[in-house]
Design a protein around this motif. Structure first.
Motif, PDB file in Angstrom:
ATOM      1  N   GLY A   1       0.818  -1.214   0.000  1.00 28.74           N
ATOM      2  CA  GLY A   1       0.000   0.000   0.000  1.00 28.74           C
ATOM      3  C   GLY A   1       0.846   1.256   0.000  1.00 28.74           C
ATOM      4  N   ALA A   2       1.946   1.253   0.755  1.00 26.47           N
ATOM      5  CA  ALA A   2       2.833   2.417   0.811  1.00 26.47           C
ATOM      6  C   ALA A   2       3.484   2.660  -0.549  1.00 26.47           C
ATOM      7  CB  ALA A   2       3.896   2.229   1.894  1.00 26.47           C
ATOM      8  N   GLU A   3       3.895   1.595  -1.219  1.00 28.56           N
ATOM      9  CA  GLU A   3       4.480   1.739  -2.554  1.00 28.56           C
ATOM     10  C   GLU A   3       3.430   2.232  -3.541  1.00 28.56           C
ATOM     11  OE1 GLU A   3       6.888   1.863  -5.847  1.00 28.56           O
ATOM     12  OE2 GLU A   3       7.430   1.841  -3.730  1.00 28.56           O
ATOM     13  N   ALA A   4       2.218   1.722  -3.449  1.00 26.67           N
ATOM     14  CA  ALA A   4       1.142   2.155  -4.346  1.00 26.67           C
ATOM     15  C   ALA A   4       0.844   3.636  -4.155  1.00 26.67           C
ATOM     16  CB  ALA A   4      -0.116   1.316  -4.115  1.00 26.67           C
ATOM     17  N   ILE A   5       0.804   4.109  -2.919  1.00 25.67           N
ATOM     18  CA  ILE A   5       0.477   5.517  -2.703  1.00 25.67           C
ATOM     19  C   ILE A   5       1.626   6.412  -3.149  1.00 25.67           C
ATOM     20  CG2 ILE A   5       1.147   5.804  -0.273  1.00 25.67           C
ATOM     21  CD1 ILE A   5      -1.942   7.275  -2.042  1.00 25.67           C
ATOM     22  N   ARG A   6       2.853   5.949  -3.027  1.00 28.41           N
ATOM     23  CA  ARG A   6       3.987   6.738  -3.538  1.00 28.41           C
ATOM     24  C   ARG A   6       3.865   6.904  -5.054  1.00 28.41           C
ATOM     25  NH1 ARG A   6       6.744   4.263   0.840  1.00 28.41           N
ATOM     26  NH2 ARG A   6       7.287   2.396  -0.333  1.00 28.41           N
ATOM     27  N   ARG A   7       3.545   5.818  -5.732  1.00 29.04           N
ATOM     28  CA  ARG A   7       3.392   5.879  -7.192  1.00 29.04           C
ATOM     29  C   ARG A   7       2.178   6.722  -7.575  1.00 29.04           C
ATOM     30  NH1 ARG A   7       3.443   0.186  -9.690  1.00 29.04           N
ATOM     31  NH2 ARG A   7       3.284   1.442 -11.574  1.00 29.04           N
ATOM     32  N   TRP A   8       1.097   6.627  -6.807  1.00 26.92           N
ATOM     33  CA  TRP A   8      -0.106   7.420  -7.062  1.00 26.92           C
ATOM     34  C   TRP A   8       0.207   8.922  -6.905  1.00 26.92           C
ATOM     35  CZ3 TRP A   8      -4.602   7.354  -9.294  1.00 26.92           C
ATOM     36  CH2 TRP A   8      -5.549   8.339  -8.975  1.00 26.92           C
ATOM     37  N   GLN A   9       0.899   9.262  -5.836  1.00 27.16           N
ATOM     38  CA  GLN A   9       1.241  10.667  -5.603  1.00 27.16           C
ATOM     39  C   GLN A   9       2.128  11.205  -6.718  1.00 27.16           C
ATOM     40  OE1 GLN A   9       2.834  10.247  -1.645  1.00 27.16           O
ATOM     41  NE2 GLN A   9       0.860  10.672  -0.674  1.00 27.16           N
ATOM     42  N   ASP A  10       3.055  10.384  -7.211  1.00 25.47           N
ATOM     43  CA  ASP A  10       3.900  10.794  -8.324  1.00 25.47           C
ATOM     44  C   ASP A  10       3.050  11.044  -9.571  1.00 25.47           C
ATOM     45  OD1 ASP A  10       6.511  11.266  -9.555  1.00 25.47           O
ATOM     46  OD2 ASP A  10       6.123   9.394 -10.639  1.00 25.47           O
ATOM     47  N   GLY A  11       2.095  10.157  -9.840  1.00 26.10           N
ATOM     48  CA  GLY A  11       1.189  10.334 -10.970  1.00 26.10           C
ATOM     49  C   GLY A  11       0.339  11.587 -10.820  1.00 26.10           C
ATOM     50  N   CYS A  12      -0.100  11.862  -9.605  1.00 24.43           N
ATOM     51  CA  CYS A  12      -0.891  13.078  -9.342  1.00 24.43           C
ATOM     52  C   CYS A  12      -0.057  14.326  -9.569  1.00 24.43           C
ATOM     53  CB  CYS A  12      -1.454  13.058  -7.923  1.00 24.43           C
ATOM     54  SG  CYS A  12      -2.780  11.865  -7.695  1.00 24.43           S
ATOM     55  N   ARG A  13       1.209  14.287  -9.147  1.00 26.14           N
ATOM     56  CA  ARG A  13       2.098  15.440  -9.373  1.00 26.14           C
ATOM     57  C   ARG A  13       2.272  15.705 -10.868  1.00 26.14           C
ATOM     58  NH1 ARG A  13       4.336  13.865  -4.540  1.00 26.14           N
ATOM     59  NH2 ARG A  13       5.614  12.216  -5.417  1.00 26.14           N
ATOM     60  N   LYS A  14       2.459  14.638 -11.639  1.00 29.02           N
ATOM     61  CA  LYS A  14       2.623  14.792 -13.093  1.00 29.02           C
ATOM     62  C   LYS A  14       1.344  15.333 -13.730  1.00 29.02           C
ATOM     63  CE  LYS A  14       6.156  11.252 -13.463  1.00 29.02           C
ATOM     64  NZ  LYS A  14       6.448   9.866 -13.789  1.00 29.02           N
ATOM     65  N   THR A  15       0.217  14.862 -13.273  1.00 26.59           N
ATOM     66  CA  THR A  15      -1.069  15.348 -13.788  1.00 26.59           C
ATOM     67  C   THR A  15      -1.251  16.819 -13.441  1.00 26.59           C
ATOM     68  OG1 THR A  15      -2.031  13.146 -13.624  1.00 26.59           O
ATOM     69  CG2 THR A  15      -3.574  14.984 -13.705  1.00 26.59           C
ATOM     70  N   GLU A  16      -0.896  17.183 -12.223  1.00 28.73           N
ATOM     71  CA  GLU A  16      -0.980  18.580 -11.799  1.00 28.73           C
ATOM     72  C   GLU A  16      -0.094  19.469 -12.657  1.00 28.73           C
ATOM     73  OE1 GLU A  16      -0.145  20.026  -7.722  1.00 28.73           O
ATOM     74  OE2 GLU A  16      -1.668  18.567  -7.128  1.00 28.73           O
ATOM     75  N   GLU A  17       1.106  18.999 -12.949  1.00 29.94           N
ATOM     76  CA  GLU A  17       2.019  19.786 -13.785  1.00 29.94           C
ATOM     77  C   GLU A  17       1.406  20.031 -15.160  1.00 29.94           C
ATOM     78  OE1 GLU A  17       4.792  21.563 -13.196  1.00 29.94           O
ATOM     79  OE2 GLU A  17       4.289  21.064 -11.123  1.00 29.94           O
ATOM     80  N   LYS A  18       0.788  19.012 -15.730  1.00 24.71           N
ATOM     81  CA  LYS A  18       0.147  19.187 -17.025  1.00 24.71           C
ATOM     82  C   LYS A  18      -1.024  20.166 -16.902  1.00 24.71           C
ATOM     83  CE  LYS A  18      -1.836  16.945 -20.970  1.00 24.71           C
ATOM     84  NZ  LYS A  18      -1.673  15.851 -21.864  1.00 24.71           N
ATOM     85  N   MET A  19      -1.822  20.001 -15.865  1.00 23.73           N
ATOM     86  CA  MET A  19      -2.991  20.845 -15.655  1.00 23.73           C
ATOM     87  C   MET A  19      -2.593  22.315 -15.481  1.00 23.73           C
ATOM     88  SD  MET A  19      -5.797  20.755 -12.534  1.00 23.73           S
ATOM     89  CE  MET A  19      -5.827  18.997 -12.523  1.00 23.73           C
ATOM     90  N   LEU A  20      -1.485  22.560 -14.805  1.00 24.06           N
ATOM     91  CA  LEU A  20      -1.097  23.920 -14.468  1.00 24.06           C
ATOM     92  C   LEU A  20       0.009  24.460 -15.376  1.00 24.06           C
ATOM     93  CD1 LEU A  20      -1.228  23.583 -10.583  1.00 24.06           C
ATOM     94  CD2 LEU A  20      -3.003  24.426 -12.144  1.00 24.06           C
ATOM     95  N   ASN A  21       0.220  23.784 -16.495  1.00 25.21           N
ATOM     96  CA  ASN A  21       1.213  24.231 -17.464  1.00 25.21           C
ATOM     97  C   ASN A  21       0.923  25.672 -17.877  1.00 25.21           C
ATOM     98  OD1 ASN A  21       3.363  24.091 -19.325  1.00 25.21           O
ATOM     99  ND2 ASN A  21       1.934  23.557 -20.960  1.00 25.21           N
ATOM    100  N   GLY A  22       1.942  26.522 -17.808  1.00 29.68           N
ATOM    101  CA  GLY A  22       1.767  27.912 -18.199  1.00 29.68           C
ATOM    102  C   GLY A  22       1.314  28.828 -17.073  1.00 29.68           C
ATOM    103  N   PHE A  23       0.978  28.269 -15.920  1.00 24.54           N
ATOM    104  CA  PHE A  23       0.599  29.081 -14.764  1.00 24.54           C
ATOM    105  C   PHE A  23       1.877  29.593 -14.095  1.00 24.54           C
ATOM    106  CE2 PHE A  23      -3.309  27.113 -15.511  1.00 24.54           C
ATOM    107  CZ  PHE A  23      -4.272  27.356 -14.552  1.00 24.54           C
ATOM    108  N   THR A  24       1.855  30.812 -13.644  1.00 22.24           N
ATOM    109  CA  THR A  24       2.970  31.309 -12.833  1.00 22.24           C
ATOM    110  C   THR A  24       2.825  30.712 -11.436  1.00 22.24           C
ATOM    111  OG1 THR A  24       1.761  33.233 -12.003  1.00 22.24           O
ATOM    112  CG2 THR A  24       2.975  33.504 -14.106  1.00 22.24           C
ATOM    113  N   SER A  25       3.885  30.817 -10.649  1.00 22.13           N
ATOM    114  CA  SER A  25       3.790  30.301  -9.269  1.00 22.13           C
ATOM    115  C   SER A  25       2.749  31.092  -8.483  1.00 22.13           C
ATOM    116  CB  SER A  25       5.145  30.317  -8.569  1.00 22.13           C
ATOM    117  OG  SER A  25       5.657  31.618  -8.489  1.00 22.13           O
ATOM    118  N   GLU A  26       2.623  32.379  -8.778  1.00 18.97           N
ATOM    119  CA  GLU A  26       1.604  33.185  -8.100  1.00 18.97           C
ATOM    120  C   GLU A  26       0.203  32.711  -8.479  1.00 18.97           C
ATOM    121  OE1 GLU A  26       4.148  34.684  -9.937  1.00 18.97           O
ATOM    122  OE2 GLU A  26       5.373  35.224  -8.203  1.00 18.97           O
ATOM    123  N   GLU A  27      -0.020  32.401  -9.756  1.00 17.12           N
ATOM    124  CA  GLU A  27      -1.325  31.907 -10.200  1.00 17.12           C
ATOM    125  C   GLU A  27      -1.639  30.559  -9.571  1.00 17.12           C
ATOM    126  OE1 GLU A  27      -1.751  33.881 -14.649  1.00 17.12           O
ATOM    127  OE2 GLU A  27      -0.497  32.096 -14.399  1.00 17.12           O
TER     128      GLU A  27
END
Length: 145
Positions: free
Chosen positions: A95-121
């Motif tokens: 479960g711990a390994e699965a959540i680590r991989r899930w969180q990594d996938g969420c971070r990558k998805t977030e990066e795509k979602m927020l592409n072009g946003f400034t840190s302030e935005e």
């Protein structure tokens, strides 16, 4: 034509879900299960009722998820020695390994979602969504319930 906020939130949620669905399948997790693993990795062992209360979900729904997750080796379930009607949930190494991989996938998805946003935005979006959420749930803006 400008879309209404609820439509934009709905569409953003479903776009995120579509992006993350293959990872859920790869990990062998069902919808809603990563949040339970995340809760356990951050809070340690707890009862099913604590999880249900935290996520404001029906205890029966949590019970079904817990049964499946236990059967699949993501968590262990032990009877509470002080109250036989209460189960204690613990995350397993799988479960711990699965959540680590899930969180990594969420971070990558977030990066795509927020592409072009400034840190302030990005910060402003997080603050505004938190405020909207807490307005709806009756909590406080600082993230405390």
């Amino acid at each position: 034509m400008t879309m209404m906020l609820h439509t934009l939130l709905f569409r953003a949620y479903h776009a995120q879900t579509r992006m993350l669905s293959p990872l859920l399948e790869e990990l062998g997790l069902g919808r809603g299960q990563p949040k339970i693993l995340n809760y356990l990795i951050n809070n340690g062992e707890c009862t099913q009722n604590e999880v249900a209360s935290y996520f404001k979900l029906d205890p029966a729904s949590i019970s079904r998820m817990v049964e499946t997750m236990s059967k699949n080796g993501f968590i262990s379930v032990e009877m509470d020695s002080q109250c036989r009607r209460r189960n204690i949930l613990k995350i397993t190494e799988k479960g711990a390994e699965a959540i680590r991989r899930w969180q990594d996938g969420c971070r990558k998805t977030e990066e795509k979602m927020l592409n072009g946003f400034t840190s302030e935005e990005r910060n402003m979006l997080v603050e505004l969504l938190q405020k909207a959420y807490f307005n709806m749930e009756g909590g406080s803006v600082d993230g405390q319930h």
